[in-house]
Motif scaffolding. Structure first.
Motif, PDB file in Angstrom:
ATOM      1  N   ALA A 141      -0.609   8.476   0.428  1.00 39.97           N
ATOM      2  CA  ALA A 141      -0.597   9.724  -0.351  1.00 39.97           C
ATOM      3  C   ALA A 141       0.791  10.346  -0.221  1.00 39.97           C
ATOM      4  N   SER A 142       1.319  10.827  -1.340  1.00 40.74           N
ATOM      5  CA  SER A 142       2.692  11.339  -1.345  1.00 40.74           C
ATOM      6  C   SER A 142       2.858  12.529  -0.406  1.00 40.74           C
ATOM      7  N   GLY A 167      -3.446   6.558  -9.895  1.00 46.08           N
ATOM      8  CA  GLY A 167      -3.958   5.260  -9.470  1.00 46.08           C
ATOM      9  C   GLY A 167      -5.431   5.312  -9.127  1.00 46.08           C
ATOM     10  N   THR A 222      -0.548  -0.717  -4.527  1.00 48.62           N
ATOM     11  CA  THR A 222      -1.926  -0.234  -4.627  1.00 48.62           C
ATOM     12  C   THR A 222      -2.041   1.046  -3.813  1.00 48.62           C
ATOM     13  N   PRO A 223      -2.884   1.981  -4.253  1.00 46.58           N
ATOM     14  CA  PRO A 223      -3.028   3.215  -3.464  1.00 46.58           C
ATOM     15  C   PRO A 223      -3.648   2.907  -2.111  1.00 46.58           C
ATOM     16  N   SER A 224      -3.049   3.450  -1.070  1.00 48.58           N
ATOM     17  CA  SER A 224      -3.571   3.223   0.275  1.00 48.58           C
ATOM     18  C   SER A 224      -4.848   4.032   0.465  1.00 48.58           C
ATOM     19  N   GLU A 260       0.840  -1.200   0.000  1.00 47.03           N
ATOM     20  CA  GLU A 260       0.000   0.000   0.000  1.00 47.03           C
ATOM     21  C   GLU A 260       0.874   1.248   0.000  1.00 47.03           C
ATOM     22  N   ASN A 264       6.114   5.063  -6.815  1.00 46.11           N
ATOM     23  CA  ASN A 264       5.109   6.109  -7.004  1.00 46.11           C
ATOM     24  C   ASN A 264       3.964   5.644  -7.913  1.00 46.11           C
ATOM     25  N   ILE A 265       2.745   5.627  -7.374  1.00 44.24           N
ATOM     26  CA  ILE A 265       1.567   5.456  -8.234  1.00 44.24           C
ATOM     27  C   ILE A 265       1.104   6.866  -8.570  1.00 44.24           C
ATOM     28  N   GLN A 292      -8.239   3.638  -6.661  1.00 39.84           N
ATOM     29  CA  GLN A 292      -8.377   2.894  -5.413  1.00 39.84           C
ATOM     30  C   GLN A 292      -8.799   1.455  -5.701  1.00 39.84           C
ATOM     31  N   GLY A 344       0.361  11.972  -6.462  1.00 48.53           N
ATOM     32  CA  GLY A 344      -0.259  10.659  -6.284  1.00 48.53           C
ATOM     33  C   GLY A 344       0.125  10.014  -4.959  1.00 48.53           C
ATOM     34  N   HIS A 345       0.416   8.721  -5.034  1.00 49.10           N
ATOM     35  CA  HIS A 345       0.790   7.950  -3.846  1.00 49.10           C
ATOM     36  C   HIS A 345       2.252   7.531  -3.969  1.00 49.10           C
TER      37      HIS A 345
END
Lengths: 242, 197
Positions: free
Chosen positions: A56-57, A139, A169-171, A53, A135-136, A141, A64-65
């Protein structure tokens, strides 16, 4: 009376600080452990749950994430049972981006841009510990994004590793605690019942240890609810992921 | 006179060995990295190791990083003092609450060395499987100049600035060093006086 009001205001102020702290995600160790077999092949130990997971960056200029927490470590143990040994310090490692899904990136080793397919990232000689930025960018969810990598030793002590895949995967956004003052002596904390594996913790300051709150919260609709007594100069609360 | 000096020296040595608190200073920059980099980033801090309470009080301030922080920990022990690299000794991926995503900042905490959460699990395993084994190994590495503090960033995945922990002389050690210097100077002066006469 003035003193009581001041105390209550200070207490609430402390609580608000705590709620902000509660937004921080708990972090877990995710390490791509690199070693070798007795036969002289590079081996990888990916002993962690996937997909990873990505929160968020928090990195300026990286949208993104994203995280830098997923590290490549050389093993510092010789484990004959699993045929997993420390690397030679005569080797000089890079990882190579072999393939990637659209929407996921790994930043290059100067932080100037995304890695392209076939590009290398500096890892170095044993013992190493490097933290690329994963880095996503765009993405959705619930979707899973894959990167395929392999390790190369520029000095030829070891042949290239077999390709290995990492999935991300995005948290989901972390749950938040809210607070409502009931009366001068009591306040109610509430948070969503959807926050599986998140536990309420408290501390008397942000520099002391956090302890689990053992009081069992009531359920009110889609929220947990816990009424607390304002009997301390300050107290901090957060939700901590197991 | 000689007997008195010897007693003072012996007492000083004993105090030094038995002292619970060992203080270290650390200066972090790109020139100290392996490989060396040209980062203008700079940091300084202190590490106080208490071998009685088994705690490690750490503090650092840093600024001027070209990237933003991704991780930070103490590594130990290198093969040679003040050179090379080593595995991670302390919590991974970073100390709890360490500022991430910043190019400057400050941080302080006290690690309870009896807790597994203060360590990299592999470091415990590599040092007898106990936190006390890990503590002994880190204590030795710090004393031998074989432990360093590394701050990783988005532009230097392997570390943008780092610094080896350098022992801070205890006041008693400084006093003894001063006493020794005075003794040497006095002896030289006395020899010169005898030679003249």
């Amino acid at each position: 009376m003035y003193l009581v009001r001041t105390c209550v205001c200070w207490w609430i102020f402390s609580i608000i600080l705590a709620l902000r702290a509660a937004e921080a995600l708990a972090h877990e160790e995710v390490v791509i452990l690199v070693g070798r077999s007795a036969a002289g092949e590079i081996k990888l130990d990916l002993d962690f749950a996937q997909p990873i997971e990505l929160p968020a960056s928090v990195f300026p200029g990286i949208s993104g994430h994203a995280t830098g927490e997923v590290a490549l470590h050389s093993t510092i143990l010789d484990d004959a049972t699993n045929d997993f040994f420390q690397l030679s310090n005569a080797a000089d490692f890079r990882f190579i981006l072999v393939a990637k899904d659209s929407g996921v990136e790994v930043w290059n080793d100067t932080g100037s841009g995304y890695m392209g397919i076939g590009e290398t990232f500096y890892v170095g000689a044993f013992p190493f510990d490097t933290h690329p930025v994963w880095n996503i960018v765009n993405g959705t969810q619930g979707n899973v994004y894959w990167l395929t990598l392999k390790l190369r030793d520029l000095n030829g002590v070891y042949p290239d590793s077999a390709p290995f895949a990492l999935s991300f995967t995005p948290s989901p956004p972390p749950p938040k605690v809210s607070i409502t003052q009931v009366d001068p002596q009591h306040a109610t904390l509430s948070w969503t019942t959807n926050a599986a594996n998140w536990n309420l913790q408290s501390a008397i300051s942000l520099t002391t240890n956090w302890e689990s709150v053992t009081n069992i919260p009531a359920t009110a609709g889609a929220d947990f609810s816990l009424t607390i007594t304002l009997d301390r100069p300050q107290q901090f609360f957060r939700l901590h992921r197991e | 006179m000689k007997k008195i000096l010897l007693s003072v020296l012996t007492m000083g040595s004993l105090m030094s060995v038995q002292g619970a608190l060992v203080q270290y200073s650390v200066t972090l920059d790109g020139l100290s990295e392996s490989p060396v980099n040209a980062s203008p980033g700079f940091g300084s801090g202190t590490v106080n190791y208490d071998n009685v309470t088994h705690s490690l009080q750490i503090q650092v301030s840093f600024s001027g990083l070209t990237g933003t922080t991704t991780a930070s920990h103490i590594h130990a022990g290198t093969a040679a003092p003040f050179a090379g690299t080593a595995g991670v000794a302390t919590t991974t991926p970073y100390f709890a609450g360490f500022p991430i995503g910043v190019s400057s900042g400050s941080y302080s905490t006290t690690l309870d060395l009896t807790l597994a959460s203060s360590w990299n699990g592999a470091y415990i395993t590599a040092n007898g499987g106990t936190t006390s084994g890990a503590e002994t190994a880190l204590g030795t590495a710090m004393a031998d100049g074989k432990a360093y503090w590394n701050i990783h960033s988005t532009t230097f995945g392997g570390g943008e600035i780092r610094g080896f922990l350098v022992p801070v002389p205890e006041p008693s050690t400084i006093a003894l060093a001063g006493l020794g210097t005075l003794g040497i100077a006095g002896s030289a002066w006395n020899r010169r006086r005898i030679n003249k006469s």
